[in-house]
Design an enzyme around this catalytic site. Structure first.
Site, PDB file in Angstrom:
ATOM      1  N   ILE A  17      37.485 181.286  29.059  1.00 19.47           N
ATOM      2  CA  ILE A  17      37.420 182.518  28.259  1.00 19.47           C
ATOM      3  C   ILE A  17      36.106 182.609  27.491  1.00 19.47           C
ATOM      4  O   ILE A  17      35.535 183.691  27.328  1.00 19.47           O
ATOM      5  CB  ILE A  17      38.638 182.656  27.308  1.00 19.47           C
ATOM      6  CG1 ILE A  17      38.595 183.965  26.545  1.00 19.47           C
ATOM      7  CG2 ILE A  17      38.751 181.476  26.339  1.00 19.47           C
ATOM      8  CD1 ILE A  17      38.654 185.193  27.379  1.00 19.47           C
ATOM      9  N   SER A  39      31.075 170.094  24.669  1.00 26.00           N
ATOM     10  CA  SER A  39      32.107 169.777  25.651  1.00 26.00           C
ATOM     11  C   SER A  39      32.465 168.308  25.462  1.00 26.00           C
ATOM     12  O   SER A  39      31.699 167.553  24.850  1.00 26.00           O
ATOM     13  CB  SER A  39      31.549 169.997  27.060  1.00 26.00           C
ATOM     14  OG  SER A  39      32.423 169.470  28.037  1.00 26.00           O
ATOM     15  N   ARG A  40      33.594 167.903  26.032  1.00 21.96           N
ATOM     16  CA  ARG A  40      33.901 166.469  26.026  1.00 21.96           C
ATOM     17  C   ARG A  40      32.910 165.727  26.915  1.00 21.96           C
ATOM     18  O   ARG A  40      32.838 164.495  26.877  1.00 21.96           O
ATOM     19  CB  ARG A  40      35.329 166.243  26.534  1.00 21.96           C
ATOM     20  CG  ARG A  40      36.396 166.805  25.620  1.00 21.96           C
ATOM     21  CD  ARG A  40      37.744 166.846  26.325  1.00 21.96           C
ATOM     22  NE  ARG A  40      37.689 167.708  27.500  1.00 21.96           N
ATOM     23  CZ  ARG A  40      38.680 167.845  28.383  1.00 21.96           C
ATOM     24  NH1 ARG A  40      39.797 167.155  28.210  1.00 21.96           N
ATOM     25  NH2 ARG A  40      38.549 168.645  29.417  1.00 21.96           N
ATOM     26  N   TYR A  61      32.761 167.465  20.394  1.00 25.25           N
ATOM     27  CA  TYR A  61      32.986 168.582  19.467  1.00 25.25           C
ATOM     28  C   TYR A  61      32.478 168.206  18.071  1.00 25.25           C
ATOM     29  O   TYR A  61      31.958 169.043  17.333  1.00 25.25           O
ATOM     30  CB  TYR A  61      34.473 168.940  19.410  1.00 25.25           C
ATOM     31  CG  TYR A  61      35.103 169.243  20.771  1.00 25.25           C
ATOM     32  CD1 TYR A  61      34.374 169.902  21.760  1.00 25.25           C
ATOM     33  CD2 TYR A  61      36.412 168.872  21.050  1.00 25.25           C
ATOM     34  CE1 TYR A  61      34.937 170.172  22.997  1.00 25.25           C
ATOM     35  CE2 TYR A  61      36.989 169.146  22.283  1.00 25.25           C
ATOM     36  CZ  TYR A  61      36.250 169.795  23.256  1.00 25.25           C
ATOM     37  OH  TYR A  61      36.808 170.064  24.478  1.00 25.25           O
ATOM     38  N   HIS A  82      44.146 173.909  18.577  1.00 28.29           N
ATOM     39  CA  HIS A  82      43.705 175.015  17.714  1.00 28.29           C
ATOM     40  C   HIS A  82      43.690 174.592  16.249  1.00 28.29           C
ATOM     41  O   HIS A  82      42.673 174.752  15.557  1.00 28.29           O
ATOM     42  CB  HIS A  82      44.614 176.234  17.909  1.00 28.29           C
ATOM     43  CG  HIS A  82      44.346 176.950  19.203  1.00 28.29           C
ATOM     44  ND1 HIS A  82      45.045 178.055  19.602  1.00 28.29           N
ATOM     45  CD2 HIS A  82      43.443 176.708  20.199  1.00 28.29           C
ATOM     46  CE1 HIS A  82      44.583 178.477  20.775  1.00 28.29           C
ATOM     47  NE2 HIS A  82      43.621 177.663  21.150  1.00 28.29           N
ATOM     48  N   LYS A 100      44.107 182.661  20.109  1.00 27.00           N
ATOM     49  CA  LYS A 100      45.546 182.805  20.013  1.00 27.00           C
ATOM     50  C   LYS A 100      46.206 181.869  21.022  1.00 27.00           C
ATOM     51  O   LYS A 100      45.544 181.527  22.010  1.00 27.00           O
ATOM     52  CB  LYS A 100      45.988 184.238  20.266  1.00 27.00           C
ATOM     53  CG  LYS A 100      45.310 185.004  21.392  1.00 27.00           C
ATOM     54  CD  LYS A 100      45.239 184.441  22.772  1.00 27.00           C
ATOM     55  CE  LYS A 100      46.503 184.240  23.535  1.00 27.00           C
ATOM     56  NZ  LYS A 100      46.279 183.726  24.916  1.00 27.00           N
ATOM     57  N   ASP A 181      51.318 182.054  25.616  1.00 26.86           N
ATOM     58  CA  ASP A 181      50.048 182.545  26.165  1.00 26.86           C
ATOM     59  C   ASP A 181      49.923 184.065  26.115  1.00 26.86           C
ATOM     60  O   ASP A 181      48.867 184.586  25.760  1.00 26.86           O
ATOM     61  CB  ASP A 181      49.871 182.061  27.617  1.00 26.86           C
ATOM     62  CG  ASP A 181      48.453 182.320  28.098  1.00 26.86           C
ATOM     63  OD1 ASP A 181      47.516 181.940  27.367  1.00 26.86           O
ATOM     64  OD2 ASP A 181      48.275 182.921  29.168  1.00 26.86           O
ATOM     65  N   THR A 259      44.271 193.971  27.201  1.00 24.70           N
ATOM     66  CA  THR A 259      42.946 193.620  27.724  1.00 24.70           C
ATOM     67  C   THR A 259      42.272 194.856  28.325  1.00 24.70           C
ATOM     68  O   THR A 259      42.000 194.894  29.525  1.00 24.70           O
ATOM     69  CB  THR A 259      43.040 192.485  28.772  1.00 24.70           C
ATOM     70  OG1 THR A 259      43.906 192.923  29.845  1.00 24.70           O
ATOM     71  CG2 THR A 259      43.590 191.219  28.179  1.00 24.70           C
TER      72      THR A 259
HETATM   73  N1  LIG Z   1      41.673 186.223  23.662  1.00 29.16           N
HETATM   74  C1  LIG Z   1      41.659 186.200  24.991  1.00 29.16           C
HETATM   75  O1  LIG Z   1      41.341 187.199  25.644  1.00 29.16           O
HETATM   76  C2  LIG Z   1      41.993 184.932  25.707  1.00 29.16           C
HETATM   77  C3  LIG Z   1      41.929 184.906  27.096  1.00 29.16           C
HETATM   78  C4  LIG Z   1      42.152 183.692  27.747  1.00 29.16           C
HETATM   79  C5  LIG Z   1      42.460 182.561  27.014  1.00 29.16           C
HETATM   80  N2  LIG Z   1      42.559 182.640  25.669  1.00 29.16           N
HETATM   81  C6  LIG Z   1      42.875 181.436  24.872  1.00 29.16           C
HETATM   82  O2  LIG Z   1      41.727 180.604  24.928  1.00 29.16           O
HETATM   83  C7  LIG Z   1      42.108 179.232  25.028  1.00 29.16           C
HETATM   84  C8  LIG Z   1      41.453 178.630  26.254  1.00 29.16           C
HETATM   85  O3  LIG Z   1      41.903 179.271  27.425  1.00 29.16           O
HETATM   86  P1  LIG Z   1      41.109 179.087  28.822  1.00 29.16           P
HETATM   87  O4  LIG Z   1      41.919 179.710  29.878  1.00 29.16           O
HETATM   88  O5  LIG Z   1      39.716 179.535  28.655  1.00 29.16           O
HETATM   89  O6  LIG Z   1      41.185 177.506  28.978  1.00 29.16           O
HETATM   90  P2  LIG Z   1      40.364 176.488  29.871  1.00 29.16           P
HETATM   91  O7  LIG Z   1      39.414 177.201  30.770  1.00 29.16           O
HETATM   92  O8  LIG Z   1      41.352 175.532  30.485  1.00 29.16           O
HETATM   93  O9  LIG Z   1      39.486 175.731  28.800  1.00 29.16           O
HETATM   94  C9  LIG Z   1      39.963 174.884  27.825  1.00 29.16           C
HETATM   95  C10 LIG Z   1      38.837 173.912  27.486  1.00 29.16           C
HETATM   96  O10 LIG Z   1      39.279 173.029  26.487  1.00 29.16           O
HETATM   97  C11 LIG Z   1      38.651 171.769  26.646  1.00 29.16           C
HETATM   98  N3  LIG Z   1      39.705 170.748  26.532  1.00 29.16           N
HETATM   99  C12 LIG Z   1      39.802 169.833  25.532  1.00 29.16           C
HETATM  100  N4  LIG Z   1      40.877 169.058  25.697  1.00 29.16           N
HETATM  101  C13 LIG Z   1      41.475 169.464  26.845  1.00 29.16           C
HETATM  102  C14 LIG Z   1      42.631 169.032  27.538  1.00 29.16           C
HETATM  103  N5  LIG Z   1      43.391 168.022  27.101  1.00 29.16           N
HETATM  104  N6  LIG Z   1      42.959 169.663  28.675  1.00 29.16           N
HETATM  105  C15 LIG Z   1      42.216 170.704  29.129  1.00 29.16           C
HETATM  106  N7  LIG Z   1      41.102 171.163  28.499  1.00 29.16           N
HETATM  107  C16 LIG Z   1      40.732 170.537  27.366  1.00 29.16           C
HETATM  108  C17 LIG Z   1      37.941 171.777  27.986  1.00 29.16           C
HETATM  109  O11 LIG Z   1      36.553 171.925  27.734  1.00 29.16           O
HETATM  110  P3  LIG Z   1      35.490 170.721  27.802  1.00 29.16           P
HETATM  111  O12 LIG Z   1      35.874 169.921  28.992  1.00 29.16           O
HETATM  112  O13 LIG Z   1      34.218 171.449  27.943  1.00 29.16           O
HETATM  113  O14 LIG Z   1      35.578 169.963  26.530  1.00 29.16           O
HETATM  114  C18 LIG Z   1      38.429 173.040  28.664  1.00 29.16           C
HETATM  115  O15 LIG Z   1      37.435 173.648  29.436  1.00 29.16           O
HETATM  116  C19 LIG Z   1      43.635 179.228  25.007  1.00 29.16           C
HETATM  117  O16 LIG Z   1      44.079 179.000  23.705  1.00 29.16           O
HETATM  118  C20 LIG Z   1      44.026 180.623  25.438  1.00 29.16           C
HETATM  119  O17 LIG Z   1      45.251 181.051  24.859  1.00 29.16           O
HETATM  120  C21 LIG Z   1      42.319 183.807  24.996  1.00 29.16           C
END
Ligand SMILES: NC(=O)c1ccc[n+]([C@@H]2O[C@H](COP(=O)([O-])OP(=O)(O)OC[C@H]3O[C@@H](n4cnc5c(N)ncnc54)[C@H](OP(=O)(O)O)[C@@H]3O)[C@@H](O)[C@H]2O)c1
Length: 334
Positions: A17, A39-40, A61, A82, A100, A181, A259
């Site tokens: 996102i 990133s990690r 982080y 979060h 969120k 979600d 969205t």
């Molecule tokens: N407002 C909106 O429009 C919107 C839309 C989509 C999602 N969201 C929210 O944004 C957040 C992320 O969603 P996403 O779909 O973008 O997620 P995602 O692509 O899976 O990314 C999450 C990131 O968190 C890090 N991370 C740290 N610990 C982790 C773990 N144990 N397992 C997996 N990842 C871990 C990773 O980054 P590193 O490896 O780089 O550290 C990973 O790339 C969620 O809370 C979701 O509800 C909001």
């Protein structure tokens, strides 16, 4: 005229996102710029920084939180991180915009609220970006003018198909599930539109046998005083969304409540006295609008548009809906 001072953002993780939507929107914003990403994994941070033209990349982080060139942190980590990482950011002296749903539970959300109150000099907000699309100004104008009459029911639904076991949405310990979600959107929207809190919820929740997360939920929220909200959300359904606001005099149907696409105008339909009027609202990037409203609050030391108490209240409803789904009974809220 001199350029306004810009809020310098740091982004926690290479979340999709962030990379695809929010970072480009922050970079487009009038009052913001992105100075760092963490990133990690340092190579992953560097790759994202190169691709998105961000000056600094960090392999943890914590390093980003220690960077004095970061004023505000955008937290798009999985849901279980979060609250802990937002508290860490506040303790490092950073303003926080957190994705969120704000927490895994109402009690955990209250911990973040308390941390925010302990740092009154810092701004803290849940990133419910949908509220910053101008279509809602039009909705509230119609409600305030009495066009819909007395509001009786707010309906909202949101769905997509994702059964990837690796996705954070399908992992219970990371705070996955449909209500967390996407059910959070129609819940937030109903509270936003009605301007008060529900007193109870009755939900039907269906769990995926492999993941243990809820993959479909439907709920009725009781807002007392004659209004209800009905909502549903599904993570293994064809993609869709919509909202309807029904009153004693008129009904408003919203095509893209959550969205709305940034590049296109969006439509609403007002059903009144047997006729339907189409209302068109011009294109807007809700993430950029959110970034500018947050930055304005920081730069002018004004309250953020959505106080964190709203996020805590939303979490209470999500939690109550999940509990109702377990018991099959109405759960009181508050
Ligand atoms: N407002 C909106 O429009 C919107 C839309 C989509 C999602 N969201 C929210 O944004 C957040 C992320 O969603 P996403 O779909 O973008 O997620 P995602 O692509 O899976 O990314 C999450 C990131 O968190 C890090 N991370 C740290 N610990 C982790 C773990 N144990 N397992 C997996 N990842 C871990 C990773 O980054 P590193 O490896 O780089 O550290 C990973 O790339 C969620 O809370 C979701 O509800 C909001």
């Amino acid at each position: 005229m001199s350029e306004p001072t810009k809020l310098r953002w740091g982004v926690l993780s290479t979340a999709k996102i962030g990379r695809k939507q929010v970072i480009p929107a922050l970079q487009k914003s009038r009052l913001g710029e992105v100075t760092a990403i963490a990133s990690r994994d340092l190579a992953r941070a560097q790759q994202a920084a190169d691709g998105l033209v961000i000056g600094r990349a960090y392999g943890s982080y914590e390093e980003l939180l220690a960077d004095p060139a970061v004023d505000a942190v955008y937290n798009p980590l999985p849901n279980h991180l979060h609250v802990p990482m937002s508290i860490a950011a506040l303790e490092a002296g950073k303003h926080v915009l957190c994705e969120k749903p704000i927490a895994l539970s109402a009690a955990e959300a209250e911990k973040l609220l308390a941390a925010g109150e302990a740092h009154p000099e810092l701004k803290l907000m849940e990133a419910f970006m949908y509220r910053f699309h101008p279509q809602w100004e039009r909705v509230f104008e119609l409600i305030a003018a009495g066009t819909l009459g007395e509001l009786r029911e707010v309906r909202g639904w949101f769905s997509y198909f994702n059964d990837d076991p690796q996705n954070i949405r399908n992992q219970s310990d990371l705070g996955g599930g449909a209500l967390m979600d996407i059910g959070c959107y129609p819940i937030s929207m109903a509270r936003f539109v009605l301007g008060r809190e529900p007193v109870g919820v009755l939900a039907r929740v269906e769990r995926d046998p492999r993941f243990g997360t809820d993959r479909h939920a439907a709920a009725v929220l009781d807002f007392n005083g004659g209004a209800v909200a009905t909502l549903s959300c599904g993570t293994q359904m064809a993609p869709g969304q919509g909202a309807t606001i029904a009153g004693t005099a008129g009904v408003l149907r919203i095509e893209w409540p959550f969205t709305p696409p940034p590049e296109d105008s969006v439509r609403m339909w007002l059903d009144l006295d047997g006729a339907t009027e189409e209302i068109v609202v011009g294109a807007c990037d809700k993430y950029t609008a959110q970034a500018d409203r947050f930055a304005e609050a920081v730069l002018n030391d004004q309250p953020v548009p959505t106080p964190l108490a709203d996020a805590v209240a939303n979490m209470r409803v999500i939690e109550a809906a999940l509990r109702s789904g377990e018991s099959g009974r109405r759960v009181a809220i508050g």
